[in-house]
Design a protein around this motif. Structure first.
Motif, PDB file in Angstrom:
ATOM      1  N   CYS A 146       0.830  -0.973  -0.039  1.00 63.97           N
ATOM      2  CA  CYS A 146      -0.136  -0.160  -0.532  1.00 63.97           C
ATOM      3  C   CYS A 146       0.306   1.584  -0.062  1.00 63.97           C
ATOM      4  O   CYS A 146       0.626   2.492   0.113  1.00 63.97           O
ATOM      5  CB  CYS A 146      -0.540   0.305   1.401  1.00 63.97           C
ATOM      6  N   VAL A 165      -1.719  -5.921   3.673  1.00 63.51           N
ATOM      7  CA  VAL A 165      -1.961  -4.793   2.983  1.00 63.51           C
ATOM      8  C   VAL A 165      -3.697  -3.891   3.097  1.00 63.51           C
ATOM      9  O   VAL A 165      -4.196  -4.435   4.040  1.00 63.51           O
ATOM     10  CB  VAL A 165      -2.347  -5.551   1.509  1.00 63.51           C
ATOM     11  N   VAL A 208      -6.285  -1.726   3.164  1.00 66.72           N
ATOM     12  CA  VAL A 208      -7.176  -1.539   1.459  1.00 66.72           C
ATOM     13  C   VAL A 208      -8.283  -1.268   1.821  1.00 66.72           C
ATOM     14  O   VAL A 208      -8.911  -0.576   3.316  1.00 66.72           O
ATOM     15  CB  VAL A 208      -8.020  -3.000   1.191  1.00 66.72           C
ATOM     16  N   LYS A 209      -8.639  -0.011   0.469  1.00 71.56           N
ATOM     17  CA  LYS A 209      -9.964   1.362   0.709  1.00 71.56           C
ATOM     18  C   LYS A 209     -10.636  -0.004   0.844  1.00 71.56           C
ATOM     19  O   LYS A 209     -11.224  -0.572   0.380  1.00 71.56           O
ATOM     20  CB  LYS A 209      -9.176   2.310  -0.153  1.00 71.56           C
ATOM     21  N   PHE A 212      -3.263   3.027  -1.869  1.00 74.06           N
ATOM     22  CA  PHE A 212      -3.971   1.592  -0.927  1.00 74.06           C
ATOM     23  C   PHE A 212      -5.197   1.174  -2.331  1.00 74.06           C
ATOM     24  O   PHE A 212      -6.243   2.163  -3.150  1.00 74.06           O
ATOM     25  CB  PHE A 212      -5.379   2.426  -0.136  1.00 74.06           C
ATOM     26  N   PRO A 213      -5.187   0.047  -2.625  1.00 67.16           N
ATOM     27  CA  PRO A 213      -5.689  -0.543  -2.881  1.00 67.16           C
ATOM     28  C   PRO A 213      -6.943  -1.129  -2.521  1.00 67.16           C
ATOM     29  O   PRO A 213      -7.590  -1.080  -1.633  1.00 67.16           O
ATOM     30  CB  PRO A 213      -4.963  -2.021  -3.434  1.00 67.16           C
ATOM     31  N   ASP A 214      -7.814  -1.307  -3.163  1.00 68.87           N
ATOM     32  CA  ASP A 214      -9.688  -2.580  -3.048  1.00 68.87           C
ATOM     33  C   ASP A 214      -9.263  -3.825  -2.866  1.00 68.87           C
ATOM     34  O   ASP A 214      -8.383  -4.561  -3.409  1.00 68.87           O
ATOM     35  CB  ASP A 214     -10.883  -1.627  -3.403  1.00 68.87           C
ATOM     36  N   SER A 215      -9.952  -4.338  -2.205  1.00 69.37           N
ATOM     37  CA  SER A 215      -9.413  -6.059  -2.137  1.00 69.37           C
ATOM     38  C   SER A 215      -9.315  -6.382  -3.367  1.00 69.37           C
ATOM     39  O   SER A 215      -8.833  -7.651  -3.926  1.00 69.37           O
ATOM     40  CB  SER A 215     -10.625  -6.692  -1.693  1.00 69.37           C
ATOM     41  N   LEU A 248      -6.036  -5.419  -5.119  1.00 68.18           N
ATOM     42  CA  LEU A 248      -5.083  -6.343  -5.176  1.00 68.18           C
ATOM     43  C   LEU A 248      -5.306  -8.035  -5.541  1.00 68.18           C
ATOM     44  O   LEU A 248      -4.650  -8.824  -5.633  1.00 68.18           O
ATOM     45  CB  LEU A 248      -4.830  -6.364  -3.111  1.00 68.18           C
ATOM     46  N   ILE A 278      -9.631   2.423   5.898  1.00 73.48           N
ATOM     47  CA  ILE A 278      -9.084   1.517   5.220  1.00 73.48           C
ATOM     48  C   ILE A 278      -9.205   0.502   6.308  1.00 73.48           C
ATOM     49  O   ILE A 278      -9.509   0.551   7.235  1.00 73.48           O
ATOM     50  CB  ILE A 278      -7.708   2.023   5.233  1.00 73.48           C
ATOM     51  N   GLU A 327      -5.918  -5.965   6.202  1.00 71.13           N
ATOM     52  CA  GLU A 327      -5.999  -7.119   5.143  1.00 71.13           C
ATOM     53  C   GLU A 327      -4.502  -8.472   5.353  1.00 71.13           C
ATOM     54  O   GLU A 327      -3.816  -7.945   4.580  1.00 71.13           O
ATOM     55  CB  GLU A 327      -6.704  -7.052   4.241  1.00 71.13           C
TER      56      GLU A 327
END
Length: 257
Positions: free
Chosen positions: A130, A156, A158-159, A173-176, A179, A246, A249
């Protein structure tokens, strides 16, 4: 150590702060080293989840990419008998990992790991993905250094919302779902995930030792603008977690057999 004029907020947070933390641990006692070095990366319950998912056992070769000051790697060695190698771009962090935990630690980046292809059983990358927009190259490097069927453990942030206001500098920040797609694009096979907040909190004694180290660093360096900058970074991240913008995870993936 990075020259003051050239230091970015992340340089301060992960390099200079490592030296200040080392000084505080030496004053307070070595029993404070592990909780302090795991601060911001993972609790014992989270590290246990990753270790069991990745089948860490006596003698397992573990690469900790972006391993910071070495807390998770040292925990894996002490509790599971793993043989860690830590790679981190910050010389101060590597120095802390060597001097306090006796870890093998080398300066390097996630995009170009100084490790032979297929050399290791397990790779961890905790709280790192992230902080870069180049996640697929880092994940591909993790895939490269693993033997067939080897495991990857990730932490990570995640947003949970489309926008992440007032994010700490240097974070992406990625989302799940993103990712998981990037894990697949790097040639890894997604296996499992869990949320940090679904796991048991760190024991009170563990948290108290980490807090004592932070208090000692604050007493010594609160007047330093670099300390205030690092604290601002940490507080921004804390607000995003508290407000559920966020979430932490944990992810387990494997290299194809």
């Amino acid at each position: 150590m990075i020259a003051d004029d050239d230091a970015t907020p992340m340089d301060v947070e992960f390099d200079l702060l490592a030296e200040w933390t080392r000084q505080a641990v030496r004053q307070l006692g070595e029993e404070h080293a592990l909780p302090a070095a795991c601060q911001g990366s993972a609790s014992p319950a989270a590290l246990d989840w990753l270790a069991h998912a990745c089948d860490l056992t006596e003698g397992t070769g573990l690469l900790d990419v972006g391993g910071g000051t070495g807390g998770p790697a040292a925990y894996a060695a002490d509790r599971f008998g793993a043989r860690p190698l830590l790679v981190d771009p910050m010389p101060g962090a590597c120095g802390y990992a060597r001097s306090l935990f006796g870890l093998s630690a080398v300066v390097g980046t996630g995009e170009a790991l100084p490790v032979a292809t297929g050399a290791l059983d397990v790779a961890w990358c905790l709280g790192v993905l992230c902080t870069t927009a180049h996640r697929v190259p880092v994940l591909a490097e993790l895939r490269r250094v693993l033997r067939a069927g080897g495991s990857v453990g990730l932490l990570v942030f995640v947003k949970q919302t489309a926008e992440v206001p007032d994010a700490p500098a240097g974070n992406d920040f990625p989302d799940s779902a993103e990712l998981e797609r990037q894990i697949s694009a790097a040639g890894l096979v997604f296996m499992d995930r869990t949320r940090l907040d679904a796991l048991q909190a760190a024991p009170a004694s563990w948290t108290a030792r980490a807090d004592r180290v932070q208090e000692a660093v604050a007493r010594e360096h609160a007047g330093d603008p670099r300390y205030r900058e690092a604290e601002d970074q940490k507080q921004r991240l804390g607000r995003l977690l508290r407000d559920a913008v966020i979430a932490g995870e944990l992810v387990h993936a494997r290299a194809p057999a």
